[in-house]
Design a protein around this motif. Structure first.
Motif, PDB file in Angstrom:
ATOM      1  N   ARG A 115       0.790  -1.333   0.162  1.00 44.15           N
ATOM      2  CA  ARG A 115       0.100   0.015   0.004  1.00 44.15           C
ATOM      3  C   ARG A 115       0.672   1.199  -0.009  1.00 44.15           C
ATOM      4  O   ARG A 115       0.454   2.358  -0.671  1.00 44.15           O
ATOM      5  CB  ARG A 115      -0.882  -0.076   1.247  1.00 44.15           C
ATOM      6  N   ASP A 122      -2.808   6.452  -6.290  1.00 43.35           N
ATOM      7  CA  ASP A 122      -2.415   5.391  -7.007  1.00 43.35           C
ATOM      8  C   ASP A 122      -1.272   6.015  -7.935  1.00 43.35           C
ATOM      9  O   ASP A 122      -1.546   6.740  -9.021  1.00 43.35           O
ATOM     10  CB  ASP A 122      -3.718   4.726  -7.971  1.00 43.35           C
ATOM     11  N   ARG A 156       2.119   1.682  -3.380  1.00 41.00           N
ATOM     12  CA  ARG A 156       1.102   2.015  -4.326  1.00 41.00           C
ATOM     13  C   ARG A 156       0.992   3.802  -4.330  1.00 41.00           C
ATOM     14  O   ARG A 156       0.517   4.394  -5.421  1.00 41.00           O
ATOM     15  CB  ARG A 156      -0.372   1.594  -4.086  1.00 41.00           C
ATOM     16  N   ASN A 163       0.205   2.490 -12.778  1.00 39.46           N
ATOM     17  CA  ASN A 163      -1.173   2.660 -12.430  1.00 39.46           C
ATOM     18  C   ASN A 163      -1.711   2.232 -11.084  1.00 39.46           C
ATOM     19  O   ASN A 163      -2.848   1.497 -11.442  1.00 39.46           O
ATOM     20  CB  ASN A 163      -1.742   2.396 -13.626  1.00 39.46           C
ATOM     21  N   GLY A 164      -1.208   2.337 -10.186  1.00 37.92           N
ATOM     22  CA  GLY A 164      -1.592   1.998  -8.984  1.00 37.92           C
ATOM     23  C   GLY A 164      -1.667   0.587  -8.743  1.00 37.92           C
ATOM     24  O   GLY A 164      -2.010  -0.046  -7.713  1.00 37.92           O
ATOM     25  N   LYS A 165      -0.925  -0.376  -9.771  1.00 33.30           N
ATOM     26  CA  LYS A 165      -0.989  -1.823  -9.776  1.00 33.30           C
ATOM     27  C   LYS A 165       0.541  -2.446  -9.320  1.00 33.30           C
ATOM     28  O   LYS A 165       1.490  -1.864  -9.947  1.00 33.30           O
ATOM     29  CB  LYS A 165      -1.476  -2.600 -10.774  1.00 33.30           C
TER      30      LYS A 165
END
Lengths: 563, 489
Positions: free
Chosen positions: A105, A487, A108, A501-503
């Protein structure tokens, strides 16, 4: 391995780069002048915001206290579960995420370095074992030694050098990074259920005052040449009227700085800036505190922003958690540690419609905005005490947009609205200032020379956000800002793309940084510790240290002390 | 004359009970432990008797009803197949192995979507539930050694079950602010022996017909004004610890909850309009409560007598509530007397990786926790599991019969240094090295202090550790699963 980030808007305050369009070149995990255009992997970041990887100076993510918080609160986990994927482990989130989830987290959000600010030395192995299981980030941890008997005894004797050598022993033995002091004198007093109430109260059985402890350890910190300052949680934290104690503490350290450098970091300042006399008259003392800070430069601070949500408070300040327990009647954990420290946990729900909570929310923002120099005041929630670190994008929106914070203030308790200074504050942080309060300033205060900036030779920790500073007025578009910082478009750590992209696209372990402090007469200190060990602890000398194998990726920093 | 080479290893951590004494000195001669210093009887027997004839040296697989020795490779492959094919496997035990093995265990459970549970479920599970209800004001054991002047043992008998608890951490140790009460115990024993002798002499010389006064007559000693540490024992029978206590409170079985509530009322200065609660006169309780309130630092240790008697986790919740109340008057802490040497470690590791301490169900791809539903005994009783991996424990000797019946009907993998009842009925049995003797690792003491376990002797040749066996099973499971993926494509 070469990487080229092309054509982003770069915000790198340490190198005074303010939104210039430029390329960032990376080779072997470091920032370099240039890489071969043909060979390097190229990422087009045109129209995006590029910053050094985020640095968090104060976040409780690992160790006995945090883990007891996890055990205490299944109701916190059940609302936020994290599935296993092909490359990531499962877990739970919300206010006290499991270790793997914590790493993912943070990553991210574009963070690459975090500081775990509270470690009971006796449980140091536990903290390090958990840090090993927090991926994606570089980490360090601060041993709690403000109430350690050896510190109290040496300072009582006036033996600063002896104290310094013992602190060095502790830093090496627990693989710590900075001196953490919590409610100095109060934790030892709490051993028998008492507390200290001013910086000149006597600590029972030890004949020493909080003032002497803080001043002594600030001197010790200097003698040892530690990269960070002492990291202080003040006396009377969380109590109405405590700003007077905070001012006393800051004044007590005024003459310590001889070279203009900070000598102390007061953490989660919001919790130490309460005015009023009791809970009914409690108000913000942001004005008094920020006035003082604007006229002095011997300290740095972080916010301790409150978020309106259900969270878990946890601190080594056992007596403060006991006060919270008496106020709330909630389930309460106390955890005293022999000869060293104490601790406590209380679940807590900050509510907009609660006057005290709303005043706290406002106070933190007032402080951050009234303290003029962003290099002094950094963004934190004191995770999870003020709220989970996942709320950082919200705080970013409040700091950069008057519109965003005023909208929330309108929903707060009437009394808080009336007392709040926010309506009078016009200031909105720029992206440049934001980069200071979320990475550059924090890295500088921590003495992390290869982090928090994108200069040549810096660690290739870079975050890229979906935010075009040319076309987006951040003050008017807080929602876009929040989304962008929640993100990251890319999080790059040591030259590896971890987030896209936040992944999460790749997982890495991350290093644990610790100080290997070299003093003279190290052997004498070892012998002294060995001979007295059994009197103080219930474990053997040989079984106390964090041996090398307890740190998965070890990054020792060698420090030459003056003693 | 031949000289036998001997070596003394100091500061060894004892892998037996939750005390985790780390001051053991072992003499090693020719690769074997020959002498144990500082340890209790349990410690000595663990270190001296580890090479038993029951120890198997190779893995076994049940073929046509018979246990056949096989290679580790074959046994690992067989286990991985069982686990990879299982729909709802259980992974149980963990409390007598190191944290390093437990870490792999969580990953394995997650990989196969199984249920991870440890022995706390039949031991201090209710304590954890009590903590989740009420929190827990506690401390490390050293804090008690230095400061406690009132020590309560409730439903536990450290004299027998945690033999060095009193001498290392509580009443019989010297701390910075409190001295050992060892002498007062000796005096008490001397006095009681003297009394006995006197009675015998009296009986003989006076030839009196009546029986002499009973020695152990439940009448409390005059201890209210005693200086120094005070020891209070609450139990259903006068245990060894009870015999040395300043106060012994004999509670009727299953009446702990009532007594705890009565004490809470007295602590809050409320009157009780009964003469007796749970078999204890209220007057006596009042004296005990005075002692609790007037201390500088008090502690309650509780054992299975409280967790597994009527009320279960409600007993713990109420005991914790009592300690919360006492903190309004003085300083008080409470601590469970954890049994296995690393049961605390299992709860700790499980919690930091998954958020939950035991009874963790990974079948949906994320951790779920609901003891009573996701705890292995209940799963077995509902006949839901279709494979089991048992490590470092012996459920067949202490689970309900119905639960074991189901366990033996499904494939059963057992990992343990010794043959036990569970391995007798296993389908794949792995011998492993003994943690803390033949393998180094980490364990957590009952107060959550992490301590290193040492490797002091070489294991029998070719034997793998729990950690290695689990790691290899996990790798093999992943191989099988990826082959299956390829096959499906």
């Amino acid at each position: 391995m070469e990487l080229l980030l092309k054509n982003g808007f770069v915000f790198d305050p340490i190198n005074e780069i303010n939104g210039e369009r430029m390329d960032i070149a990376i080779r072997n995990g470091k920032i370099v002048e240039s890489v071969s255009e043909s060979k390097a992997k190229k990422i087009d970041v045109t129209g995006l915001t590029v910053m050094p990887g985020g640095v968090d100076i104060h976040t409780h993510i690992a160790g006995g206290e945090v883990n007891t918080g996890r055990l205490l609160r299944p109701e916190d986990h059940v609302k936020d579960v994290v599935r296993k994927t092909a490359i990531t482990r499962s877990g739970v989130g919300y206010s006290i995420p499991s270790t793997f989830t914590t790493g993912y987290r943070y990553s991210r959000m574009g963070y690459t370095t975090v500081m775990n600010p509270s470690m009971a030395p006796l449980g140091a192995k536990h903290t390090h074992e958990e840090l090993n299981d927090i991926p994606m980030l570089d980490k360090a941890t601060f041993p709690l030694i403000g109430d350690w008997w050896f510190v109290l005894e040496n300072l009582r004797k006036g033996d600063l050098e002896g104290c310094a050598r013992h602190v060095a022993w502790m830093m090496n033995t627990t693989k710590g990074y900075a001196i953490k002091i919590v409610n100095p004198g109060g934790l030892e007093s709490w051993g028998f259920g008492r507390n200290v109430h001013s910086i000149d109260d006597q600590v029972p059985n030890f004949g020493i005052t909080p003032r002497e402890i803080v001043q002594g350890l600030a001197k010790v910190n200097k003698m040892l040449n530690l990269p960070h300052t002492i990291h202080l949680h003040t006396n009377n934290l969380g109590l109405p009227g405590n700003y007077a104690t905070t001012l006393d503490t800051m004044k007590a350290l005024e003459n310590m700085s001889t070279d203009g450098k900070p000598v102390c970091h007061i953490t989660h300042l919001q919790f130490s800036s309460f005015g009023g006399e009791d809970w009914g008259t409690m108000k913000s003392a942001a004005e008094e505190i920020s006035n003082y800070i604007n006229n002095h430069s011997h300290m740095t601070f972080d916010m301790g922003q409150v978020i309106f949500t259900d969270t878990t408070t946890m601190t080594a300040d056992g007596p403060f958690e006991f006060t919270l327990y008496q106020l709330s009647g909630h389930k309460w954990v106390n955890s005293d540690v022999e000869t060293e420290t104490s601790g406590g946990i209380i679940p807590f729900h900050y509510k907009k419609k609660n006057a005290v909570n709303a005043i706290q929310w406002s106070t933190a923002l007032e402080l951050a905005l009234l303290i003029k120099d962003p290099w002094k005041m950094f963004m934190t929630t004191d995770h999870p005490n003020g709220g989970p670190f996942m709320s950082y994008p919200k705080i970013i929106a409040w700091l950069t947009s008057r519109k965003a914070r005023m909208a929330l203030l309108k929903k707060c308790h009437k009394k808080a609205q009336k007392k709040s200074l926010l309506p009078t504050i016009k200031r909105e942080l720029s992206l440049y200032e934001l980069a200071i309060v979320t990475r550059a300033g924090q890295a500088k205060s921590l003495g992390l020379t290869s982090k928090g900036h994108l200069g040549l030779g810096a660690d290739a920790d870079v975050s890229v956000y979906n935010l075009n500073p040319e076309t987006t007025d951040i003050a008017q578009n807080p929602k876009i800002v929040r989304r962008a910082f929640a993100d990251a478009a890319y999080t790059i750590k040591d030259g590896n793309v971890l987030v896209q992209n936040g992944k999460i696209v790749q997982t890495v372990s991350g290093k644990t940084m610790w100080l290997d402090v070299n003093t003279t007469e190290q052997l004498e200190v070892d012998d002294d510790m060995k001979s007295r060990f059994k009197e103080y602890w219930t474990v053997e000398y040989d079984n106390y240290p964090v041996y090398d194998h307890y740190v998965k990726v070890s990054d020792p920093i060698i420090i030459k002390a003056d003693v | 004359m031949t000289v036998v080479k001997s070596e003394v290893v100091k500061s060894v951590t004892c892998p037996v009970c939750g005390c985790l004494c780390d001051d053991i000195e072992l003499t090693i001669e020719e690769g074997k432990v020959t002498e144990v210093r500082n340890g209790c009887a349990m410690c000595e027997s663990k270190f001296l008797n580890y090479i038993s004839e029951h120890r198997v040296k190779t893995p076994l697989i049940r073929k046509d009803g018979k246990m056949v020795p096989v290679s580790y490779k074959e046994a690992i492959h067989k286990s991985a197949e069982i686990l990879a094919n299982a729909n709802y496997p259980i992974l149980y035990g963990w409390s007598s192995t190191d944290c390093e093995a437990q870490r792999v265990g969580v990953e394995l459970a997650e990989e196969i979507g199984g249920v991870l549970d440890n022995t706390a479920v039949v031991c201090h599970g209710p304590s954890i539930l009590g903590v989740q209800e009420a929190g827990i004001p506690t401390s490390t054991l050293g804090q008690i050694r230095h400061r406690a002047d009132v020590i309560v043992y409730w439903g536990c008998d450290p004299w027998s079950a945690h033999p060095r608890h009193l001498e290392r951490y509580t009443a019989f140790t010297d701390g910075r602010f409190e001295d050992s009460e060892w002498m007062s115990y000796i005096n008490k024993v001397k006095a009681s022996v003297g009394k006995k002798k006197f009675a015998a002499v009296k009986k003989r010389s006076l030839k009196c017909e009546t029986e002499p006064e009973a020695i152990s007559d439940n009448k409390p000693p005059e201890t209210l004004n005693k200086e120094g540490r005070k020891l209070i024992v609450v139990d259903v029978r006068e245990s060894m610890t009870g015999k040395v206590a300043d106060y012994f409170v004999q509670v009727k079985p299953n009446k702990d909850f009532e007594i705890l509530q009565a004490i809470r009322a007295l602590v809050k200065d409320e009157d009780l309009d009964v003469e007796e609660v749970g078999g204890v006169p209220v007057e006596y309780l009042k004296e005990v409560v005075d002692t609790l309130i007037n201390c500088q630092f008090g502690v309650i240790f509780f054992g299975m007598g409280l967790t597994q008697s009527a009320g279960k986790f409600r007993n713990i919740e109420i005991a914790i509530s009592l300690v919360r109340d006492l903190n309004a008057r003085t300083k008080f802490v409470i601590m469970p007397m954890r049994g296995h040497f690393n049961v605390t470690g299992a709860n700790t590791v499980f919690t930091w990786q998954s958020g939950y301490p035991y009874a963790i169900d990974f079948s949906l791809g994320y951790p779920q926790y609901n003891p009573g539903e996701t705890s292995v005994v209940d799963i077995l009783l509902r006949k839901e599991s279709d494979a089991s991996l048992i490590i470092a424990s012996d459920p067949a000797s202490n689970f309900p019969k119905k639960a074991i019946e189901h366990m033996t009907k499904t494939p059963l993998i057992v990992i343990d240094p010794h043959m036990n009842v569970t391995s007798m009925v296993g389908d794949v049995v792995f011998p492993s090295t003994i943690v803390g003797l033949e393998k180094a690792g980490t364990a957590y003491r009952m107060d959550h202090v992490p301590l290193p376990l040492k490797k002091v002797v070489e294991p029998p040749e070719g034997l793998l550790s729990d950690e290695e066996i689990l790691t290899r099973i996990l790798e093999e499971v992943r191989v099988i699963k990826s082959q299956r993926m390829k096959g499906a494509n």
